[in-house]
Design a protein around this motif. Sequence first.
Motif, PDB file in Angstrom:
ATOM      1  N   LEU A 135       0.483  -1.238   0.212  1.00  0.00           N
ATOM      2  CA  LEU A 135       0.259  -0.179  -0.047  1.00  0.00           C
ATOM      3  C   LEU A 135       1.059   0.751  -0.263  1.00  0.00           C
ATOM      4  O   LEU A 135       2.223   1.142   0.911  1.00  0.00           O
ATOM      5  N   ARG A 136       0.765   2.079  -0.440  1.00  0.00           N
ATOM      6  CA  ARG A 136       1.350   3.556  -0.825  1.00  0.00           C
ATOM      7  C   ARG A 136       0.927   4.569   0.472  1.00  0.00           C
ATOM      8  O   ARG A 136      -0.460   4.181   1.308  1.00  0.00           O
ATOM      9  N   LEU A 137       1.882   4.531   0.909  1.00  0.00           N
ATOM     10  CA  LEU A 137       1.419   5.975   2.395  1.00  0.00           C
ATOM     11  C   LEU A 137       2.273   6.994   2.232  1.00  0.00           C
ATOM     12  O   LEU A 137       3.833   7.417   1.634  1.00  0.00           O
ATOM     13  N   GLU A 138       1.802   8.029   2.324  1.00  0.00           N
ATOM     14  CA  GLU A 138       2.408   9.233   2.357  1.00  0.00           C
ATOM     15  C   GLU A 138       2.353   9.781   3.801  1.00  0.00           C
ATOM     16  O   GLU A 138       0.651   9.323   4.689  1.00  0.00           O
ATOM     17  N   ILE A 139       3.366  10.294   5.225  1.00  0.00           N
ATOM     18  CA  ILE A 139       2.651  10.774   5.943  1.00  0.00           C
ATOM     19  C   ILE A 139       3.681  12.630   6.379  1.00  0.00           C
ATOM     20  O   ILE A 139       4.590  12.744   4.923  1.00  0.00           O
ATOM     21  N   VAL A 140       2.494  13.006   6.148  1.00  0.00           N
ATOM     22  CA  VAL A 140       3.258  14.365   6.024  1.00  0.00           C
ATOM     23  C   VAL A 140       2.645  15.810   7.249  1.00  0.00           C
ATOM     24  O   VAL A 140       1.619  15.434   7.474  1.00  0.00           O
ATOM     25  N   THR A 141       3.461  16.366   7.150  1.00  0.00           N
ATOM     26  CA  THR A 141       2.703  17.907   7.919  1.00  0.00           C
ATOM     27  C   THR A 141       3.256  18.991   7.466  1.00  0.00           C
ATOM     28  O   THR A 141       2.809  19.233   5.948  1.00  0.00           O
ATOM     29  N   ALA A 142       2.482  19.967   8.163  1.00  0.00           N
ATOM     30  CA  ALA A 142       1.896  21.297   7.804  1.00  0.00           C
ATOM     31  C   ALA A 142       3.287  21.659   6.793  1.00  0.00           C
ATOM     32  O   ALA A 142       3.395  22.523   6.144  1.00  0.00           O
ATOM     33  N   GLU A 143       5.208  21.568   7.411  1.00  0.00           N
ATOM     34  CA  GLU A 143       5.923  21.907   6.684  1.00  0.00           C
ATOM     35  C   GLU A 143       6.343  21.530   5.464  1.00  0.00           C
ATOM     36  O   GLU A 143       7.308  21.930   4.613  1.00  0.00           O
ATOM     37  N   HIS A 144       6.160  19.410   5.602  1.00  0.00           N
ATOM     38  CA  HIS A 144       7.259  18.741   4.960  1.00  0.00           C
ATOM     39  C   HIS A 144       6.863  17.428   4.951  1.00  0.00           C
ATOM     40  O   HIS A 144       5.377  17.065   5.467  1.00  0.00           O
ATOM     41  N   MET A 145       6.944  16.641   3.548  1.00  0.00           N
ATOM     42  CA  MET A 145       6.411  15.400   3.443  1.00  0.00           C
ATOM     43  C   MET A 145       7.670  14.683   3.970  1.00  0.00           C
ATOM     44  O   MET A 145       9.065  14.640   4.389  1.00  0.00           O
ATOM     45  N   VAL A 146       6.984  13.659   5.341  1.00  0.00           N
ATOM     46  CA  VAL A 146       7.957  13.459   5.670  1.00  0.00           C
ATOM     47  C   VAL A 146       8.463  11.571   5.677  1.00  0.00           C
ATOM     48  O   VAL A 146      10.032  11.429   5.918  1.00  0.00           O
ATOM     49  N   TYR A 147       7.255  11.434   4.699  1.00  0.00           N
ATOM     50  CA  TYR A 147       7.513   9.142   4.232  1.00  0.00           C
ATOM     51  C   TYR A 147       6.313   9.320   3.251  1.00  0.00           C
ATOM     52  O   TYR A 147       5.595  10.057   3.137  1.00  0.00           O
ATOM     53  N   SER A 148       7.059   8.679   2.149  1.00  0.00           N
ATOM     54  CA  SER A 148       6.502   8.216   0.791  1.00  0.00           C
ATOM     55  C   SER A 148       7.050   7.298   0.542  1.00  0.00           C
ATOM     56  O   SER A 148       8.063   7.660   0.352  1.00  0.00           O
ATOM     57  N   ASP A 149       6.525   6.389   0.671  1.00  0.00           N
ATOM     58  CA  ASP A 149       6.892   5.049   0.156  1.00  0.00           C
ATOM     59  C   ASP A 149       5.457   3.841   0.042  1.00  0.00           C
ATOM     60  O   ASP A 149       4.211   4.022   0.411  1.00  0.00           O
ATOM     61  N   ASP A 150       5.733   2.716  -0.927  1.00  0.00           N
ATOM     62  CA  ASP A 150       5.223   1.527  -0.808  1.00  0.00           C
ATOM     63  C   ASP A 150       5.411   0.391   0.561  1.00  0.00           C
ATOM     64  O   ASP A 150       6.677   0.433   0.646  1.00  0.00           O
ATOM     65  N   VAL A 151       4.142   0.293   1.206  1.00  0.00           N
ATOM     66  CA  VAL A 151       4.637  -0.297   2.578  1.00  0.00           C
ATOM     67  C   VAL A 151       3.972  -1.625   2.580  1.00  0.00           C
ATOM     68  O   VAL A 151       2.981  -1.782   1.477  1.00  0.00           O
ATOM     69  N   ASN A 152       4.113  -2.530   3.456  1.00  0.00           N
ATOM     70  CA  ASN A 152       3.023  -3.735   3.380  1.00  0.00           C
ATOM     71  C   ASN A 152       1.852  -3.909   5.152  1.00  0.00           C
ATOM     72  O   ASN A 152       1.002  -3.747   4.617  1.00  0.00           O
ATOM     73  N   VAL A 153       2.320  -3.057   5.837  1.00  0.00           N
ATOM     74  CA  VAL A 153       1.344  -2.652   7.224  1.00  0.00           C
ATOM     75  C   VAL A 153       1.543  -1.036   7.773  1.00  0.00           C
ATOM     76  O   VAL A 153       3.137  -0.903   7.627  1.00  0.00           O
ATOM     77  N   VAL A 154       0.980  -0.560   8.310  1.00  0.00           N
ATOM     78  CA  VAL A 154       0.916   0.640   8.958  1.00  0.00           C
ATOM     79  C   VAL A 154       0.081   0.270  10.133  1.00  0.00           C
ATOM     80  O   VAL A 154      -1.435  -0.038   9.679  1.00  0.00           O
ATOM     81  N   VAL A 155       0.913   0.326  11.292  1.00  0.00           N
ATOM     82  CA  VAL A 155       0.614   0.529  12.498  1.00  0.00           C
ATOM     83  C   VAL A 155       0.626   1.861  13.416  1.00  0.00           C
ATOM     84  O   VAL A 155       1.774   2.456  13.691  1.00  0.00           O
ATOM     85  N   ALA A 156      -0.774   2.493  13.414  1.00  0.00           N
ATOM     86  CA  ALA A 156      -0.758   3.790  13.605  1.00  0.00           C
ATOM     87  C   ALA A 156      -1.875   4.030  14.879  1.00  0.00           C
ATOM     88  O   ALA A 156      -1.828   2.998  15.700  1.00  0.00           O
ATOM     89  N   PRO A 157      -1.600   5.271  16.301  1.00  0.00           N
ATOM     90  CA  PRO A 157      -2.115   5.041  16.891  1.00  0.00           C
ATOM     91  C   PRO A 157      -3.519   5.971  17.547  1.00  0.00           C
ATOM     92  O   PRO A 157      -3.364   7.312  17.309  1.00  0.00           O
ATOM     93  N   GLY A 158      -4.185   5.203  16.535  1.00  0.00           N
ATOM     94  CA  GLY A 158      -5.490   5.776  15.978  1.00  0.00           C
ATOM     95  C   GLY A 158      -6.904   6.684  18.310  1.00  0.00           C
ATOM     96  O   GLY A 158      -5.839   5.785  18.540  1.00  0.00           O
TER      97      GLY A 158
END
Length: 138
Positions: A4-27
């Motif tokens: 799956l394609r994952l993009e992690i961004v903040t108001a300032e910049h793109m922190v991470y952008s790549d194809d990954v297998n799993v994301v575990v996030a603090p919901g």
Amino acid sequence: MSILRLEIVTAEHMVYSDDVNVVVAPGIEGELAILPHHAPLLTALQPGELRIRKDGEEIYLAISGGFLEVRPDKVIVLADAAERAEEIDVVRAEEAKRRAEERLKTHVPEMDLAQGEATLRRSLIRLKVAERRRKKRL
Ligand code: ATP
């Protein structure tokens, strides 16, 4: 293995952008595991650790809250602040922790108390994520 394609961004910049297998996030209601082909979703995140699995490797980030959206083509994390383990300045996080603890010890108005607790939490998350990286290198 599907990706799956994952993009992690903040108001300032793109922190991470790549194809990954799993994301575990603090919901906001607990940990959330997103695998490829997950149904569309929009949820708030709480400050915590975000883990990515990619090609058998674990990547750790410290997240200071925000939102996660699962779209048909990608997963987007819009974070208040986000740092990869290797970007975390441990001395700065320790300083922030010390200042927050100091603030919580002294008698302060309720507003300052909540702010102190939030700062303390962010610093503890950063130290935990930075520690993960240190352990990986041992
Ligand atoms: P500090 O008091 O050290 O600024 P903070 O918790 O108040 O800590 P934030 O408001 O969460 O900091 O973040 C402000 C910016 O600084 C963000 O871009 C964040 O990614 C970055 N940042 C904060 N602490 C660290 C750290 N220890 N290492 C690397 N980047 C950091």
